[in-house]
Design a protein around this motif. Structure first.
Motif, short mmCIF file in Angstrom:
data_model
loop_
_atom_site.label_atom_id
_atom_site.label_comp_id
_atom_site.label_asym_id
_atom_site.label_seq_id
_atom_site.Cartn_x
_atom_site.Cartn_y
_atom_site.Cartn_z
N CYS A 130 0.84 -1.20 0.00
CA CYS A 130 0.00 0.00 0.00
C CYS A 130 0.87 1.25 0.00
CB CYS A 130 -0.89 -0.01 1.24
SG CYS A 130 -1.88 1.48 1.46
N ASP A 131 0.49 2.25 -0.78
CA ASP A 131 1.25 3.50 -0.84
C ASP A 131 1.11 4.30 0.46
OD1 ASP A 131 1.90 2.82 -3.42
OD2 ASP A 131 0.46 4.19 -4.35
N ASN A 132 0.01 4.10 1.19
CA ASN A 132 -0.25 4.89 2.40
C ASN A 132 0.38 4.31 3.66
OD1 ASN A 132 -1.80 6.61 0.82
ND2 ASN A 132 -3.69 5.56 1.30
N CYS A 133 0.33 2.98 3.80
CA CYS A 133 0.76 2.38 5.07
C CYS A 133 1.78 1.24 4.91
CB CYS A 133 -0.45 1.87 5.84
SG CYS A 133 -1.28 0.47 5.06
N ASN A 134 2.19 0.92 3.69
CA ASN A 134 3.15 -0.15 3.38
C ASN A 134 2.67 -1.54 3.80
OD1 ASN A 134 5.05 1.49 2.11
ND2 ASN A 134 5.94 2.08 4.07
N SER A 135 1.36 -1.72 3.93
CA SER A 135 0.79 -3.02 4.25
C SER A 135 0.63 -3.84 2.96
CB SER A 135 -0.58 -2.83 4.89
OG SER A 135 -1.24 -4.07 5.02
N ALA A 136 0.70 -5.15 3.11
CA ALA A 136 0.46 -6.05 1.98
C ALA A 136 -0.86 -6.79 2.14
CB ALA A 136 1.61 -7.04 1.85
N TYR A 137 -1.74 -6.28 3.01
CA TYR A 137 -3.02 -6.92 3.33
C TYR A 137 -4.12 -6.23 2.53
CZ TYR A 137 -6.58 -9.00 6.39
OH TYR A 137 -7.64 -9.69 6.88
N PHE A 138 -4.55 -6.86 1.40
CA PHE A 138 -5.51 -6.26 0.49
C PHE A 138 -6.78 -7.08 0.39
CE2 PHE A 138 -1.44 -4.68 -1.12
CZ PHE A 138 -1.73 -3.34 -1.25
N LYS A 139 -7.86 -6.40 0.09
CA LYS A 139 -9.13 -7.03 -0.28
C LYS A 139 -9.26 -6.83 -1.78
CE LYS A 139 -13.11 -4.98 0.55
NZ LYS A 139 -14.29 -4.47 1.28
N ASN A 140 -9.42 -7.90 -2.53
CA ASN A 140 -9.50 -7.84 -3.98
C ASN A 140 -10.89 -8.26 -4.45
OD1 ASN A 140 -6.62 -7.32 -4.34
ND2 ASN A 140 -6.37 -9.42 -3.65
N LEU A 141 -11.39 -7.58 -5.48
CA LEU A 141 -12.66 -7.97 -6.05
C LEU A 141 -12.74 -7.54 -7.51
CD1 LEU A 141 -15.29 -5.46 -5.76
CD2 LEU A 141 -13.87 -5.43 -3.75
N VAL A 142 -13.62 -8.21 -8.23
CA VAL A 142 -13.89 -7.84 -9.62
C VAL A 142 -15.25 -7.17 -9.64
CG1 VAL A 142 -14.24 -8.69 -11.96
CG2 VAL A 142 -12.53 -9.76 -10.50
N LYS A 143 -15.28 -5.95 -10.15
CA LYS A 143 -16.52 -5.18 -10.16
C LYS A 143 -16.63 -4.43 -11.47
CE LYS A 143 -19.04 -1.87 -7.33
NZ LYS A 143 -19.00 -1.06 -6.12
N GLY A 144 -17.70 -4.65 -12.19
CA GLY A 144 -17.91 -3.96 -13.46
C GLY A 144 -16.86 -4.29 -14.51
N GLY A 145 -16.30 -5.48 -14.44
CA GLY A 145 -15.27 -5.88 -15.40
C GLY A 145 -13.88 -5.39 -15.06
N PHE A 146 -13.69 -4.80 -13.88
CA PHE A 146 -12.39 -4.29 -13.46
C PHE A 146 -11.95 -5.00 -12.19
CE2 PHE A 146 -14.46 -0.71 -15.61
CZ PHE A 146 -13.55 -0.52 -16.64
N PHE A 147 -10.66 -5.19 -12.04
CA PHE A 147 -10.09 -5.80 -10.84
C PHE A 147 -9.73 -4.67 -9.88
CE2 PHE A 147 -6.51 -7.53 -8.39
CZ PHE A 147 -7.10 -8.68 -7.90
N LEU A 148 -10.38 -4.63 -8.71
CA LEU A 148 -10.15 -3.58 -7.73
C LEU A 148 -9.37 -4.14 -6.56
CD1 LEU A 148 -13.73 -2.07 -7.65
CD2 LEU A 148 -11.77 -1.24 -8.94
N ARG A 149 -8.44 -3.35 -6.06
CA ARG A 149 -7.62 -3.73 -4.92
C ARG A 149 -7.74 -2.64 -3.87
NH1 ARG A 149 -1.23 -4.11 -5.57
NH2 ARG A 149 -1.48 -1.88 -5.42
#
Length: 50
Positions: A20-39
């Motif tokens: 993460c650019d804000n906190c340097n964490s590698a803990y993400f929630k990923n989903l596909v929404k509207g044909g896009f991959f969101l992290r």
């Protein structure tokens, strides 16, 4: 891919790959929404479409 620099990975790549650019964490929630991959960081709340 969404147009413009609104959280788009092409405009805002990771400062440090895979973290993460804000906190340097590698803990993400990923989903596909509207044909896009969101992290979304679960700690810093940063969102990107990749």
């Amino acid at each position: 891919m969404p147009s413009g620099p609104d959280g788009n990975y092409a405009y805002y790549p990771d400062k440090v790959s895979g973290l993460c650019d804000n906190c340097n964490s590698a803990y993400f929630k990923n989903l596909v929404k509207g044909g896009f991959f969101l992290r979304e960081c679960r700690e810093g709340r940063m969102k990107k479409s990749i």
